[in-house]
Scaffold this motif. Structure first.
Motif, PDB file in Angstrom:
ATOM      1  N   ALA A 108      14.627  -0.294  -1.346  1.00 32.71           N
ATOM      2  CA  ALA A 108      14.534   0.187  -2.726  1.00 32.71           C
ATOM      3  C   ALA A 108      14.110   1.648  -2.822  1.00 32.71           C
ATOM      4  O   ALA A 108      14.452   2.320  -3.803  1.00 32.71           O
ATOM      5  N   THR A 109      13.380   2.160  -1.824  1.00 34.75           N
ATOM      6  CA  THR A 109      12.791   3.487  -1.934  1.00 34.75           C
ATOM      7  C   THR A 109      13.812   4.601  -2.204  1.00 34.75           C
ATOM      8  O   THR A 109      13.566   5.458  -3.060  1.00 34.75           O
ATOM      9  N   PRO A 110      14.958   4.663  -1.498  1.00 30.22           N
ATOM     10  CA  PRO A 110      15.908   5.729  -1.828  1.00 30.22           C
ATOM     11  C   PRO A 110      16.361   5.687  -3.280  1.00 30.22           C
ATOM     12  O   PRO A 110      16.575   6.735  -3.897  1.00 30.22           O
ATOM     13  N   TYR A 111      16.515   4.484  -3.823  1.00 33.50           N
ATOM     14  CA  TYR A 111      16.904   4.369  -5.229  1.00 33.50           C
ATOM     15  C   TYR A 111      15.775   4.796  -6.168  1.00 33.50           C
ATOM     16  O   TYR A 111      16.015   5.169  -7.308  1.00 33.50           O
ATOM     17  N   LEU A 112      14.533   4.736  -5.672  1.00 35.65           N
ATOM     18  CA  LEU A 112      13.393   5.138  -6.484  1.00 35.65           C
ATOM     19  C   LEU A 112      13.148   6.643  -6.455  1.00 35.65           C
ATOM     20  O   LEU A 112      12.834   7.251  -7.476  1.00 35.65           O
ATOM     21  N   VAL A 113      13.296   7.277  -5.267  1.00 36.48           N
ATOM     22  CA  VAL A 113      12.833   8.656  -5.107  1.00 36.48           C
ATOM     23  C   VAL A 113      13.943   9.688  -4.956  1.00 36.48           C
ATOM     24  O   VAL A 113      13.727  10.870  -5.254  1.00 36.48           O
ATOM     25  N   ASP A 114      15.125   9.313  -4.465  1.00 42.14           N
ATOM     26  CA  ASP A 114      16.172  10.304  -4.232  1.00 42.14           C
ATOM     27  C   ASP A 114      16.689  10.895  -5.536  1.00 42.14           C
ATOM     28  O   ASP A 114      16.634  10.269  -6.601  1.00 42.14           O
ATOM     29  N   THR A 115      17.212  12.112  -5.433  1.00 42.61           N
ATOM     30  CA  THR A 115      17.823  12.765  -6.590  1.00 42.61           C
ATOM     31  C   THR A 115      19.101  12.037  -6.983  1.00 42.61           C
ATOM     32  O   THR A 115      19.932  11.713  -6.128  1.00 42.61           O
ATOM     33  N   SER A 116      19.261  11.759  -8.244  1.00 45.46           N
ATOM     34  CA  SER A 116      20.443  11.049  -8.721  1.00 45.46           C
ATOM     35  C   SER A 116      21.676  11.946  -8.631  1.00 45.46           C
ATOM     36  O   SER A 116      21.625  13.131  -8.968  1.00 45.46           O
ATOM     37  N   THR A 117      22.775  11.393  -8.146  1.00 45.53           N
ATOM     38  CA  THR A 117      24.051  12.114  -8.078  1.00 45.53           C
ATOM     39  C   THR A 117      25.084  11.445  -8.980  1.00 45.53           C
ATOM     40  O   THR A 117      26.284  11.584  -8.773  1.00 45.53           O
ATOM     41  N   LYS A 118      24.590  10.702  -9.955  1.00 49.48           N
ATOM     42  CA  LYS A 118      25.487  10.018 -10.884  1.00 49.48           C
ATOM     43  C   LYS A 118      26.368  11.037 -11.616  1.00 49.48           C
ATOM     44  O   LYS A 118      25.901  12.076 -12.070  1.00 49.48           O
ATOM     45  N   THR A 137       0.828  -1.203   0.000  1.00 52.95           N
ATOM     46  CA  THR A 137       0.000   0.000   0.000  1.00 52.95           C
ATOM     47  C   THR A 137       0.863   1.253   0.000  1.00 52.95           C
ATOM     48  O   THR A 137       0.371   2.344  -0.310  1.00 52.95           O
ATOM     49  N   GLY A 138       2.132   1.125   0.378  1.00 49.41           N
ATOM     50  CA  GLY A 138       3.046   2.262   0.397  1.00 49.41           C
ATOM     51  C   GLY A 138       3.071   3.006   1.707  1.00 49.41           C
ATOM     52  O   GLY A 138       3.706   4.065   1.818  1.00 49.41           O
ATOM     53  N   ILE A 139       2.420   2.458   2.750  1.00 51.63           N
ATOM     54  CA  ILE A 139       2.304   3.192   4.016  1.00 51.63           C
ATOM     55  C   ILE A 139       3.657   3.472   4.641  1.00 51.63           C
ATOM     56  O   ILE A 139       3.893   4.552   5.201  1.00 51.63           O
ATOM     57  N   ASN A 140       4.582   2.524   4.545  1.00 50.00           N
ATOM     58  CA  ASN A 140       5.867   2.743   5.194  1.00 50.00           C
ATOM     59  C   ASN A 140       6.758   3.712   4.431  1.00 50.00           C
ATOM     60  O   ASN A 140       7.776   4.161   4.957  1.00 50.00           O
ATOM     61  N   PHE A 141       6.397   4.017   3.194  1.00 46.64           N
ATOM     62  CA  PHE A 141       7.109   5.088   2.496  1.00 46.64           C
ATOM     63  C   PHE A 141       6.963   6.391   3.276  1.00 46.64           C
ATOM     64  O   PHE A 141       7.924   7.153   3.433  1.00 46.64           O
ATOM     65  N   ILE A 142       5.752   6.658   3.779  1.00 46.70           N
ATOM     66  CA  ILE A 142       5.509   7.888   4.539  1.00 46.70           C
ATOM     67  C   ILE A 142       6.250   7.860   5.870  1.00 46.70           C
ATOM     68  O   ILE A 142       6.880   8.837   6.268  1.00 46.70           O
ATOM     69  N   PHE A 143       6.187   6.725   6.570  1.00 45.39           N
ATOM     70  CA  PHE A 143       6.762   6.679   7.908  1.00 45.39           C
ATOM     71  C   PHE A 143       8.271   6.461   7.905  1.00 45.39           C
ATOM     72  O   PHE A 143       8.935   6.775   8.884  1.00 45.39           O
ATOM     73  N   TYR A 144       8.822   5.902   6.846  1.00 44.40           N
ATOM     74  CA  TYR A 144      10.265   5.739   6.748  1.00 44.40           C
ATOM     75  C   TYR A 144      10.936   6.945   6.107  1.00 44.40           C
ATOM     76  O   TYR A 144      11.998   7.379   6.530  1.00 44.40           O
ATOM     77  N   TYR A 145      10.316   7.464   5.059  1.00 46.44           N
ATOM     78  CA  TYR A 145      10.959   8.518   4.279  1.00 46.44           C
ATOM     79  C   TYR A 145      10.134   9.787   4.197  1.00 46.44           C
ATOM     80  O   TYR A 145      10.415  10.668   3.386  1.00 46.44           O
ATOM     81  N   GLY A 146       9.070   9.888   5.036  1.00 40.81           N
ATOM     82  CA  GLY A 146       8.209  11.060   4.974  1.00 40.81           C
ATOM     83  C   GLY A 146       8.954  12.362   5.221  1.00 40.81           C
ATOM     84  O   GLY A 146       8.715  13.369   4.555  1.00 40.81           O
TER      85      GLY A 146
END
Length: 550
Positions: free
Chosen positions: A451-461, A289-298
């Motif tokens: 996986a979430t940081p790899y999905l949402v964080d700004t790329s610094t490549k 459901t994505g609930i922990n996206f909010i509580f981990y990376y909110g």
């Protein structure tokens, strides 16, 4: 029949209800802080220094691999802890197993107070083992000891305990985040010792699960425990009838299979395979459901959306998910008035009134709509302008629909998933089935957290020490909306309605009914007051052996 923990009568005694409330009061879920990675002192202690990346605080930042590791590694520990819940719950017992889990968790909390990165990570893993054990054994214990009429409420309060833990963690984090010493992050971690003490110490005052005792052929001890829970003498007719009901169901289960892991996946008369896969997939869909996206990376997500006090936003989300009916918090961008009332408390009261299946359907549809709205607004009006300007109206919409989304989760998939997991397995494989289902929850929790940081964080490549990411930002809500559509479809085809049935009657429902026909069959069982023992007698005397016609 008695009106105690599993009685087939409609009434329950006052003492039985009191024990049920005590169980939930002690079953406080241990909630680890999730916003440490945004704290200044924590970043100075465990982070890397590179002012050229313009990340983190004062040039200190946490690399994406380390961020994924520190957030998700606890879930890796909980995965193995959930699997260990079977031997712990069946060999040591439900009650003593929970106490042992609290000791393991306390050890992990202690290790996280160290300033060495390796020790901190190992502490997260050990704490995860304890949380995994608790997350399986507590709903199992509650399901086996709760009166059937309010079993949904009691087991649902387990989710309320989780949200209270999240709320307190967010408040403590917000109160200590500006400290310039290690106390900024050590205090929120150390507070978790209190939860271990409350749960472990409280369990010592409660009786062992009578179903576990009967599973171990300890009939005398089971009668004594059942008597304590139902406020009847251990040798009373009510307790004897209740024990006979459970023993009869257990004998049938043992006649069909030995209760091994292989039996969990066999499609016998009791449909063990269907029930096991239902539990495994249900817990997986809850995480999706994505609930922990909010509580981990909110905290970091709202900061990237241009909201200047993301710690306060995290507190708002936890409040909506927990207990406060109305709050007004001052933000630097505007003032918000939240009138979302006690969503988890409302949700657990609806479980035994509205029903498990219906709540899951409503919740999945509501979450899907909210997440699609967040995604659409976020990629249009919610975009930050080139000069750094933000659209305040769009920010209000983002926060409002994230809160609505959390409300739908708190009244449905949050508590109901644990209720169903605790009640759909037959006694002979309950510990194994629940351990597999809860392990699925934590496996998905780990996977999403990593996986979430790899999905949402700004790329610094391309930059020094840079890491390539998908940089989805708010687009990730398109993914969560689609997974909620999957939750809706899964519920329709795989989740039966079990409201108001004893655990033994649920066995009959799986044996005699289809999933989509479960609501009709459930009503027939309750109206005819069909118990497991009566069903056996009807089968023996009926020429057709069809109890569904009764």
């Amino acid at each position: 029949m008695a009106g105690g923990p599993s009685g087939t009568a409609e009434g329950i005694s006052n003492a039985s209800l009191a024990w049920a409330i005590i169980m939930s009061a002690f079953a406080v879920m241990i909630q680890g802080p999730s916003a440490l990675i945004a704290m200044s002192d924590w970043l100075h202690t465990f982070g890397d220094y590179d002012p050229t990346l313009n990340l983190g605080v004062d040039g200190y930042y946490l690399k994406v691999p380390n961020k994924s590791l520190v957030v998700s590694i606890l879930s890796a520990g909980t995965f193995f802890g959930a699997l260990l819940a079977y031997p712990m719950g069946d060999m040591v017992g439900r009650k003593r197993g929970i106490v042992c889990a609290c000791v393991v968790f306390a050890l992990g909390v202690g290790l996280q107070l160290d300033t060495n990165w390796t020790t901190f990570v190992v502490g997260r893993v050990i704490a995860g083992l304890g949380v995994g054990l608790v997350s399986c054994l507590v709903p199992m214990y509650q399901s086996e000891c709760s009166p059937k009429n309010i079993r949904g409420l009691i087991v649902g309060l387990y989710q309320l305990a989780i949200t209270i833990g999240a709320l307190l963690a967010a408040i403590i984090l917000n109160a200590t985040k500006d400290r310039l010493s290690h106390a900024a992050w050590r205090i929120p971690i150390a507070v978790q010792f209190a939860w271990a003490f409350v749960l472990g110490g409280g369990m010592l005052l409660l009786p062992e699960s009578p179903r576990y005792l009967l599973h171990k052929n300890r009939v005398k001890d089971a009668c004594a425990a059942l008597g304590r829970l139902s406020n009847h003498p251990a040798d009373s007719p009510e307790v004897d009838a209740e024990c006979a009901e459970i023993i009869l169901a257990l004998k049938e289960e043992r006649a069909i299979g030995s209760g091994s892991y292989v039996d969990c996946f066999k499609n016998t008369q009791l449909k063990n395979g269907l029930r096991t896969w239902t539990g495994i997939l249900l817990q997986g869909w809850q995480q999706l459901t994505g609930i922990n996206f909010i509580f981990y990376y909110g905290t970091t997500f709202f900061a990237s959306a241009g909201i200047t006090n993301p710690f306060i936003i995290t507190v708002i989300c936890d409040l909506v998910n927990s207990t406060l009916p109305s709050i007004r918090l001052s933000l630097t961008v505007t003032h918000y008035l939240l009138n979302l009332a006690c969503m988890t408390i409302v949700g657990v009261q609806l479980i035994d009134r509205v029903g498990r299946r219906r709540l899951l359907l409503i919740g999945a549809a509501g979450m899907m709509i909210c997440e699609y709205i967040v995604a659409i607004v976020g990629v249009t009006a919610g975009q930050i302008a080139a000069d750094g300007a933000v659209n305040l109206a769009a920010q209000r919409v983002l926060i409002a629909f994230v809160c609505f989304y959390i409300s739908f989760f708190a009244t449905s998939w949050g508590p109901v998933a644990w209720v169903i997991t605790g009640e759909i397995f037959p006694l002979n494989i309950r510990a194994k089935g629940m351990s597999l289902a809860v392990a699925s929850n934590w496996l998905w929790n780990f996977s999403i957290g990593y996986a979430t940081p790899y999905l949402v964080d700004t790329s610094t490549k391309g930059q020094p020490n840079g890491v390539a990411t998908a940089a989805l930002h708010v687009n990730v809500f398109f993914i969560w909306g689609s997974t909620c559509l999957g939750c809706l479809i899964f519920t329709y085809f795989f989740i039966p309605e079990t409201k108001g049935l004893s655990l033994e009657q649920i066995d009959l429902l799986y044996k005699e009914s289809s999933i989509r026909g479960s609501e009709k069959y459930r009503r027939e069982m309750i109206m005819a007051d069909i118990s497991h023992a009566r069903h056996e007698k009807l089968e023996a005397t009926s020429s057709h052996g069809d109890s569904s016609e009764v």
